[in-house]
Design an enzyme around this catalytic site. Sequence first.
Site, PDB file in Angstrom:
ATOM      1  N   LYS A 239      -1.622 -27.249   2.837  1.00 43.43           N
ATOM      2  CA  LYS A 239      -1.174 -27.143   1.443  1.00 43.43           C
ATOM      3  C   LYS A 239       0.335 -26.943   1.440  1.00 43.43           C
ATOM      4  O   LYS A 239       0.840 -25.983   2.015  1.00 43.43           O
ATOM      5  CB  LYS A 239      -1.867 -25.966   0.765  1.00 43.43           C
ATOM      6  CG  LYS A 239      -1.383 -25.679  -0.658  1.00 43.43           C
ATOM      7  CD  LYS A 239      -2.050 -24.430  -1.222  1.00 43.43           C
ATOM      8  CE  LYS A 239      -1.435 -24.026  -2.560  1.00 43.43           C
ATOM      9  NZ  LYS A 239      -1.996 -22.766  -3.082  1.00 43.43           N
ATOM     10  N   ASP A 244       5.063 -22.848  -6.937  1.00 38.74           N
ATOM     11  CA  ASP A 244       3.904 -22.785  -7.833  1.00 38.74           C
ATOM     12  C   ASP A 244       4.182 -21.807  -8.973  1.00 38.74           C
ATOM     13  O   ASP A 244       4.138 -20.596  -8.789  1.00 38.74           O
ATOM     14  CB  ASP A 244       2.656 -22.358  -7.052  1.00 38.74           C
ATOM     15  CG  ASP A 244       1.440 -22.226  -7.955  1.00 38.74           C
ATOM     16  OD1 ASP A 244       1.443 -22.832  -9.044  1.00 38.74           O
ATOM     17  OD2 ASP A 244       0.492 -21.523  -7.570  1.00 38.74           O
ATOM     18  N   LYS A 251       1.886 -18.100 -14.370  1.00 38.75           N
ATOM     19  CA  LYS A 251       1.763 -16.821 -13.675  1.00 38.75           C
ATOM     20  C   LYS A 251       2.626 -15.771 -14.379  1.00 38.75           C
ATOM     21  O   LYS A 251       3.686 -16.101 -14.922  1.00 38.75           O
ATOM     22  CB  LYS A 251       2.253 -16.945 -12.226  1.00 38.75           C
ATOM     23  CG  LYS A 251       1.413 -17.803 -11.308  1.00 38.75           C
ATOM     24  CD  LYS A 251       2.033 -17.861  -9.924  1.00 38.75           C
ATOM     25  CE  LYS A 251       1.272 -18.779  -8.994  1.00 38.75           C
ATOM     26  NZ  LYS A 251      -0.031 -18.233  -8.590  1.00 38.75           N
ATOM     27  N   ASP A 262       4.035 -20.719  -1.048  1.00 39.34           N
ATOM     28  CA  ASP A 262       2.803 -21.465  -1.263  1.00 39.34           C
ATOM     29  C   ASP A 262       2.757 -22.743  -0.426  1.00 39.34           C
ATOM     30  O   ASP A 262       1.768 -23.464  -0.445  1.00 39.34           O
ATOM     31  CB  ASP A 262       2.644 -21.795  -2.753  1.00 39.34           C
ATOM     32  CG  ASP A 262       1.200 -21.721  -3.211  1.00 39.34           C
ATOM     33  OD1 ASP A 262       0.383 -21.104  -2.495  1.00 39.34           O
ATOM     34  OD2 ASP A 262       0.875 -22.284  -4.273  1.00 39.34           O
ATOM     35  N   ASP A 321      -3.528 -23.017 -12.527  1.00 35.60           N
ATOM     36  CA  ASP A 321      -3.016 -22.244 -11.392  1.00 35.60           C
ATOM     37  C   ASP A 321      -3.934 -22.356 -10.180  1.00 35.60           C
ATOM     38  O   ASP A 321      -3.628 -21.842  -9.117  1.00 35.60           O
ATOM     39  CB  ASP A 321      -2.837 -20.768 -11.786  1.00 35.60           C
ATOM     40  CG  ASP A 321      -1.975 -19.995 -10.798  1.00 35.60           C
ATOM     41  OD1 ASP A 321      -1.178 -20.645 -10.077  1.00 35.60           O
ATOM     42  OD2 ASP A 321      -2.093 -18.760 -10.728  1.00 35.60           O
ATOM     43  N   GLU A 323      -4.292 -24.966  -8.433  1.00 35.19           N
ATOM     44  CA  GLU A 323      -3.762 -26.305  -8.159  1.00 35.19           C
ATOM     45  C   GLU A 323      -3.841 -26.706  -6.695  1.00 35.19           C
ATOM     46  O   GLU A 323      -3.934 -27.886  -6.368  1.00 35.19           O
ATOM     47  CB  GLU A 323      -2.307 -26.401  -8.646  1.00 35.19           C
ATOM     48  CG  GLU A 323      -1.238 -25.920  -7.680  1.00 35.19           C
ATOM     49  CD  GLU A 323      -1.379 -24.460  -7.249  1.00 35.19           C
ATOM     50  OE1 GLU A 323      -1.026 -24.162  -6.095  1.00 35.19           O
ATOM     51  OE2 GLU A 323      -1.845 -23.630  -8.050  1.00 35.19           O
ATOM     52  N   ARG A 325      -6.127 -26.412  -4.471  1.00 32.87           N
ATOM     53  CA  ARG A 325      -7.383 -27.081  -4.109  1.00 32.87           C
ATOM     54  C   ARG A 325      -7.418 -28.527  -4.628  1.00 32.87           C
ATOM     55  O   ARG A 325      -8.088 -29.372  -4.044  1.00 32.87           O
ATOM     56  CB  ARG A 325      -8.573 -26.274  -4.627  1.00 32.87           C
ATOM     57  CG  ARG A 325      -8.638 -26.114  -6.129  1.00 32.87           C
ATOM     58  CD  ARG A 325      -9.527 -24.961  -6.565  1.00 32.87           C
ATOM     59  NE  ARG A 325      -8.880 -23.679  -6.306  1.00 32.87           N
ATOM     60  CZ  ARG A 325      -9.429 -22.498  -6.591  1.00 32.87           C
ATOM     61  NH1 ARG A 325     -10.641 -22.442  -7.132  1.00 32.87           N
ATOM     62  NH2 ARG A 325      -8.784 -21.384  -6.334  1.00 32.87           N
TER      63      ARG A 325
END
Length: 486
Positions: A239, A244, A251, A262, A321, A323, A325
């Site tokens: 990933k 993010d 968030k 991230d 959020d 995202e 996956r």
Amino acid sequence: MLQITLKNENFTKIDADVSVVLVIDKNLKHEWINHKSLKKWGFTSQSVFLDQGDCTLYIPIEKLDSDCLREAGALAVRTLANYTFKTAKIGFYGDDSQMSAFALGALLSEYSYTEFKSKTKEKSLQELFISTQTYLFKKHTTNQEWLKKVYILAESTNLARDLVNTPPQIATPKYLANKAKEIAQSNKIQCKILTKKDLKSEKMGAFLAVSRASSRSPKLIHLSFKPKQPKAKIVLVGKGLTYDSGGLSLKPADFMVTMKADKSGGCAVLGIMNAISRLGLEVEVHGIIGATENMIGGNAYKPDDVLISREGKSIEVRNTDAEGRLVLCDCLSYAQDLKPDVLIDFATLTGACVVGLGEYTSGIMGYDESLKIAFETSALDSGELVARLPFNRHIKKLIESKIADVSNVASSRYGGAISAGMFLGEFIRDEFKNKWLHIDIAGPAYVEKEWDINPFGASGAGVRAGVAFITDYIQNLDFANTKGKK
């Protein structure tokens, strides 16, 4: 980086500014332990002690195992950083594995990210001498191979740390792609970069949706290491969310800080690829990284959207959020086309994993228990903390959708790490279900305090574990083949 030199000499004969002595039992009658001094200054098993009279740093450890020795190496370097010693020496009780653990701890603990510091403290400790004789003053048979591997692991872990720590205005998807090209050029690695146009051709609807509101174009990075006679094919997926914000499911401000981390899964894959190539392992390894940002804007993807993934499955978006996956499911689809013997993804996927396992431990998920145990064993041996999390049919029900094939978040707040893993499992084809592992590194990837052998910030989580697993996997294949021929 600290220079480590092996000396085929008695510890007491090596000339250095300071000695490092590990104390397991203060009653051991080694001639290099000054028992009178330790007693005078009240040395205990709870703290290190530098006897400036004879320039000896005493470090108490519980036992002679790799974990304790790795931490001792880190503690030695951190303590000596407060002094002006340029050289240090240490003698060991046993084998190469003990020396290796201490040396790796020493090398990884001296790391710090100082790119934006206007003033930095110059490191005084330049060289560490390791005596290759045992405490019984017998010659210890050793070679340089373990030291070479230690340096490769340290360099590759620090590579991942640097990339994770680099702030988001610099570390964009394009920046990661360029770093991947650099790694490929300096190793025997092929590099292919897929652009937004390529992602559309690949029908990566989930990946593209996440990237839509960003001014930075997404990149799918594909690195390939192909030795002449590989014994297996392993595909790694990372990933690579370079930032993010949470998207429209924004968030809170406090949770947005550190979201440069991230991309840790993608950075771990880059570190592993660098190490595998430099170690020259007889295994074909591919590294797939989905690099993008999750931002807000008039064209951002929204809760209630339905996305079509590369596998053809529809996804109901209930939280933007969640995202990572969405990026990973398309990257995993691409990865399966390579027909791997083992498929592993690394991701800072869920805060739920941190709640469940703490901030120092990664979660291992998948359908094949023996594969999970194999990764756990290798990872723990490497010094990374991991734990297996179980899939179950009841949590799978939580990601069911009334309007699409699957929902991107569960209907319950509980078991979030497992439901995220099971979401990814929905995109793993039947023939690969027992070959796939999901590693959630959300806890240890980035911690805002010093711990174990890791500094403030990025730890490089996944690099040592990934390299250890691949190394062990090939060795086990060799063993199985040899056994089969008898």
